[in-house]
Design an enzyme around this catalytic site. Structure first.
Site, short mmCIF file in Angstrom:
data_model
loop_
_atom_site.label_atom_id
_atom_site.label_comp_id
_atom_site.label_asym_id
_atom_site.label_seq_id
_atom_site.Cartn_x
_atom_site.Cartn_y
_atom_site.Cartn_z
N HIS A 1 0.81 -1.22 0.00
CA HIS A 1 0.00 0.00 0.00
C HIS A 1 0.84 1.27 0.00
O HIS A 1 0.34 2.33 -0.39
CB HIS A 1 -0.95 0.01 1.19
CG HIS A 1 -2.15 -0.87 1.01
ND1 HIS A 1 -2.12 -2.23 1.22
CD2 HIS A 1 -3.42 -0.57 0.62
CE1 HIS A 1 -3.32 -2.73 0.97
NE2 HIS A 1 -4.12 -1.75 0.59
N GLY A 2 2.07 1.19 0.41
CA GLY A 2 2.88 2.40 0.35
C GLY A 2 4.13 2.32 1.19
O GLY A 2 4.28 1.45 2.06
#
Length: 503
Positions: free
Chosen positions: A345-346
């Site tokens: 997700h990051g």
């Protein structure tokens, strides 16, 4: 709002370092209204005029590349390079009688390196600098929109071909269409190659399928424009307050608003992608199945972002050994998968902690420590699940773990009925917001699908089709009302970008 080009001014300003100044300018030139009124009708009309699958595929490829290049004119070359490398690897694997493992490994390394350079290099250098105390240079590389999605699709193709060489795609153009197809290019769902392999060569579109796809698209648009955007106002406002003096009631208002925002934002995009794809003859897998109705975290992940959890299950968890090598190894494999889920997700510690938090809860359930499926009171199991999901999304939403700690501390300890933050939070509780909150809570449940299914069964058993006609008419009426309300919202509201555009 189906393109990277639809990202609005708020996100462009906030993430200008991530996307680059040129991306900021181009993203703001192609509005949602332009997509709905110009791009989509033109592509759809031409698609049904052109004869044959080859011409239709050529149109969809051209439209998809234009779609991506409008907001990311430079990174379209990166995406094409990704497709080319994975196509060549697939050809190598498919033609190799022995030694197919080498091109598979090289392709996986290439894809992971692509993510590593563009998504994680800055985070890695910052982390190394913090650990070692060295003043290491931190690269500032613009993040290509949707890179996590199209990279995972490319890897799924190579791995599918490795396990079944008969799936090798000889046509570069068909593989390019599979990876670049504009409805799901930016934020999924992550479509596996074997799911649509046959549809790349042959597909049909009927009037009923087109109508169903259009209704699904409008339902997703309404989720985003009418529900997610309204929840975002309260969520962004409260998460942006001084967390050190945040009161518990205010914190809970913000947390619940974000709980609704992220679900309707992401499931809305998935609905739009699935609906648009259906209008062009493609059948995509479901990405959400009412996750807030889940009983336990394991059940939640069977319903939330299904394409991502299924990807990690098939391409990471099972190859690691799954649950075949004892309990301890199973738990370790689950932690690895959820660590990777968070990292996907990051490049932020908050995403990793969010993933490990869910992994720990899943292990607690699978070990029997929290066997919520056997709890006598299902309502209690449901409340537990929503509480854990809400806590997890607070961590997910926070900029730093320090902010996450302050927010969670406020939620559970700062039960003051006064203070500036509470008065500010109550200001978001307008009658319009409360009405939409009630609608959002209802939309999180499968009430409407169950009503449709009951009407269908009654008609099939000879109980009359009056109810079925009423449900069908209600569906058309809701779609028409959603379209009008969304167009009004697009004309009067400021942009509020899809959350998953940043991934």
């Amino acid at each position: 709002e189906m393109s990277a080009s639809l990202v609005g001014s708020e996100m462009c300003i906030r993430d200008s370092k991530r996307y680059g100044p040129k991306g900021v300018t181009t993203f703001m030139t192609f509005s949602s209204v332009s997509f709905l009124c110009l791009f989509l009708p033109a592509v759809f009309g031409l698609y049904h005029i052109l004869p044959g699958a080859r011409a239709k595929n050529a149109l969809l490829i051209a439209a998809s590349l234009l779609f991506y290049a409008w907001g990311e004119p430079v990174y379209i070359l990166l995406m094409i390079l990704s497709v080319l490398v994975n196509w060549l690897a697939g050809r190598w694997i498919g033609s190799a009688r022995k030694g197919a493992r080498l091109p598979m490994v090289l392709a996986v390394v290439f894809n992971l390196a692509l993510l590593g350079v563009f998504k994680y290099s800055g985070f890695l250098m910052e982390t190394l600098g913090a650990v070692t105390g060295l003043a290491l240079p931190v690269p500032r590389i613009s993040l290509p929109i949707g890179i996590s999605f199209f990279t995972f699709q490319a890897m799924s193709y190579v791995l599918d071909v490795y396990w079944n060489p008969g799936q090798m795609q000889k046509s570069f153009w068909k593989l390019l269409l599979y990876i670049s197809f504009f409805p799901q290019l930016i934020a999924g769902p992550i479509v596996r190659y074997h799911d649509i392999e046959g549809q790349l060569s042959s597909r049909t579109v009927t009037v009923d399928e087109t109508a169903a796809g259009l209704r699904r698209f409008l339902a997703g648009l309404a989720k985003k424009m009418l529900l997610a955007n309204a929840m975002a106002v309260a969520a962004d406002g409260i998460f942006g307050m001084d967390l050190s003096i945040l009161s518990a009631p205010a914190a809970w208002i913000g947390a619940i608003a974000y709980l609704f925002q992220i679900y309707f934002d992401f499931s809305g995009y998935s609905d739009m992608a699935i609906g648009l794809s259906r209008m062009f003859g493609f059948t995509f897998p479901e990405n959400f199945r009412y996750p807030y109705a889940a009983l336990g975290i394991k059940d939640f992940w069977r319903r939330w972002h299904i394409s991502l959890s299924g990807w990690f299950r098939d391409y990471l968890y099972i190859p690691l050994g799954g649950n075949r090598k004892g309990k301890v190894r199973t738990w370790l494999n689950q932690l690895i998968v959820f660590f990777c889920t968070g990292l996907w997700h990051g490049a932020n510690v908050t995403f990793i902690v969010w993933g490990l938090f869910h992994g720990a809860l899943l292990i607690a359930e699978s070990s029997g420590l929290l066997n919520v499926r056997k709890w006598r009171f299902k309502g209690l199991a449901h409340m537990y699940t929503l509480l854990m999901v809400t806590v997890g999304f607070v961590i997910f939403r926070a900029d730093t773990m320090g902010d996450a700690w302050l927010y969670l501390k406020a939620m559970f300890t700062s039960w003051s009925v006064g203070g500036v933050t509470l008065r500010q939070a109550v200001g978001y509780l307008t009658p319009y917001f409360l009405l939409l909150t009630a609608a959002a809570a209802l939309a999180c449940t499968p009430v409407w699908p169950r009503l449709q299914e009951a009407a269908r069964r009654r008609a099939e058993t000879g109980g009359g089709d009056g109810l079925a006609r009423a449900v069908r008419a209600g569906s058309y009426a809701l779609s028409g009302a959603a379209l009008l309300l969304c167009l009004f919202a697009l004309a009067t509201d400021s942009y509020n970008p899809f959350i998953y555009f940043r991934f």
